[in-house]
Structures are given as C-alpha cells and as structure tokens.
Write an enzyme that holds these catalytic residues in place. Structure first.
Site, PDB file in Angstrom:
ATOM      1  CG  HIS A  49      -3.398 -10.682   2.384  1.00  0.00           C
ATOM      2  ND1 HIS A  49      -4.396  -9.822   1.991  1.00  0.00           N
ATOM      3  CD2 HIS A  49      -2.398  -9.904   2.886  1.00  0.00           C
ATOM      4  CE1 HIS A  49      -4.005  -8.574   2.240  1.00  0.00           C
ATOM      5  NE2 HIS A  49      -2.806  -8.592   2.773  1.00  0.00           N
TER       6      HIS A  49
ATOM      7  CB  CYS B 210      -1.593  -5.671   1.072  1.00  0.00           C
ATOM      8  SG  CYS B 210      -0.228  -6.441   1.943  1.00  0.00           S
TER       9      CYS B 210
ATOM     10  CD  GLU C  71      -7.215 -10.199  -0.271  1.00  0.00           C
ATOM     11  OE1 GLU C  71      -8.372  -9.829  -0.511  1.00  0.00           O
ATOM     12  OE2 GLU C  71      -6.814 -10.512   0.857  1.00  0.00           O
TER      13      GLU C  71
HETATM   14  N1  PCA Z   1       0.993  -6.991   4.745  1.00  0.00           N
HETATM   15  C1  PCA Z   1       0.407  -5.667   4.854  1.00  0.00           C
HETATM   16  C2  PCA Z   1       1.362  -4.747   4.153  1.00  0.00           C
HETATM   17  C3  PCA Z   1       2.633  -5.520   4.033  1.00  0.00           C
HETATM   18  C4  PCA Z   1       2.279  -6.901   4.317  1.00  0.00           C
HETATM   19  O1  PCA Z   1       3.020  -7.890   4.200  1.00  0.00           O
HETATM   20  C5  PCA Z   1      -1.048  -5.594   4.372  1.00  0.00           C
HETATM   21  O2  PCA Z   1      -1.756  -6.614   4.473  1.00  0.00           O
HETATM   22  O3  PCA Z   1      -1.492  -4.536   3.949  1.00  0.00           O
END
Ligand code: PCA
Length: 202
Positions: free
Chosen positions: A166, A143, A80
């Site tokens: 992610h 996140c 990201e």
């Molecule tokens: N994924 C979520 C929040 C916690 C997680 O593991 C997200 O992509 O926002």
C-alpha cells in the site's frame, strides 16, 4: 531474465488519480539489470479483479508479482503480510457493489500469507531511510480481494512470489483534498525497485 508483473489500480472513491498506477507505470519504464518489468492497471471491482489478475498471470507468466494500491491517510510504505477471505465495505467499488461481510470464496482458507521475504524487504527499505511498516491487514476492500486471489494463484503456480504494497498519495497528485498525507513519487518508485531487487535475491 527475471520477469516481474507490477500492478496498480484505476482511480476510485472520488480520487482523480490513483498513485498506485502512477508508480507502477514509472517502475515499468525504469531499468533493473536482468529484470523485465511489465505493468497492468486493474479495475477497482470486487467481482472483476480476480479474473484480471488471473489473466495477467497467464499472459506474462511472471516470477514475481508486486501489487500496489493507494491508501490515502498514510505517509509511509505499508508492506502487507496477510490477505483475508472477506469482503466488507461502506464505500461502493467502481461497479457500485457494496459487500457486507461476504467471503471471497466459501471453499478456501480464512487467510493467506505472502510467500515473499517481507522482513528482508522491510529492513532494506528502512536501511535506505524511507518510512516503512509491515502490516497484518490490507483491509477488506478491493486491495485485499486482489491479494487473496493472487495468493491463491501462487499456490496453483509455484514458484511465483507475490507481495502487496500500500502506498500513500504522492506529493503533487492531482486534485487531492487539503491536508492529505503524501510522499514524493520518486521515493515510492525507488522503494518498489528495492522490493523487486530483494525478490530477485530469494
Ligand atoms: N486502494 C484500494 C483499492 C484500490 C486502491 O488503490 C484498497 O486499499 O483496497
């Protein structure tokens, strides 16, 4: 000694397990020469996650912070680049809060960029043959909220460097719905170690 904080999240949204925490724990238990790795598990809470990361940074005083989150529906590593000053969701967080286009902080910038060498990291992961993409949106769920809070902290505590990654669910993860895309756990652990090694080369 380089100090690295790796974060993962608790389960959310009906999942029994969160791959991000499983990976964070395994990375913290592994060895990288010249690097101390600590892991923290964070709540899936818009309102609490900022205080958690701020406390963890104060506690460990890391040089590098790698935040991990689970993104069911991808089968690649997603690096990201940007955090947006916005919370919006159709799913409640673990405190049962459902934000509707609310800023994280009314006073601060609309978006913040990572200060991590993201393209360098991308090329290294690709060179290893692992599936990886650079993403320009971490979504508007918890996140992104964590990433925004952490990039604000980077401005207050230079030279700490931070990147959000992610991850898919992992192959064999407990109680997944049939057809969920997955990736082997070892590849995700290996990838996060590559991210740390590249961060060390900055
Ligand atoms: N994924 C979520 C929040 C916690 C997680 O593991 C997200 O992509 O926002």
């Amino acid at each position: 000694m380089l100090k690295v904080l790796v974060t993962g999240f608790e389960p959310f949204n009906g999942y029994a397990e969160n791959s991000s925490w499983t990976v964070a724990e395994k990375v913290a238990a592994s060895n990288i020469d010249g690097v101390t790795i600590v892991a923290e598990r964070l709540p899936v809470s818009f309102r609490r996650v900022g205080a958690y990361i701020s406390d963890a940074v104060a506690k460990y005083n890391p040089d590098i912070v790698i935040m991990l989150g689970q993104s069911a529906g991808i089968d690649y590593i997603k690096l990201e680049r940007i955090a947006i000053n916005m919370m919006d969701s159709i799913n409640a967080d673990n405190d049962n809060f459902v934000p509707n286009e609310e800023p994280i902080n009314k006073e601060t910038p609309a978006a913040l960029f990572t200060n991590f060498p993201i393209k360098q990291v991308y090329r290294c992961i690709l060179d290893k043959g692992y599936p990886v993409k650079i993403s320009n949106s971490a979504g508007l769920y918890v996140c992104n909220c964590l990433y925004y809070a952490m990039l604000m902290l980077c401005n207050e505590h230079p030279p700490v460097k931070a990147l959000f990654v992610h991850l898919p669910c992992y192959t064999g993860q407990y109680n997944l719905k049939e057809g969920t895309l997955t990736m082997p756990l070892e590849i995700m652990v290996e990838t996060v170690k590559i991210v740390i090694e590249e961060g060390d080369n900055i």
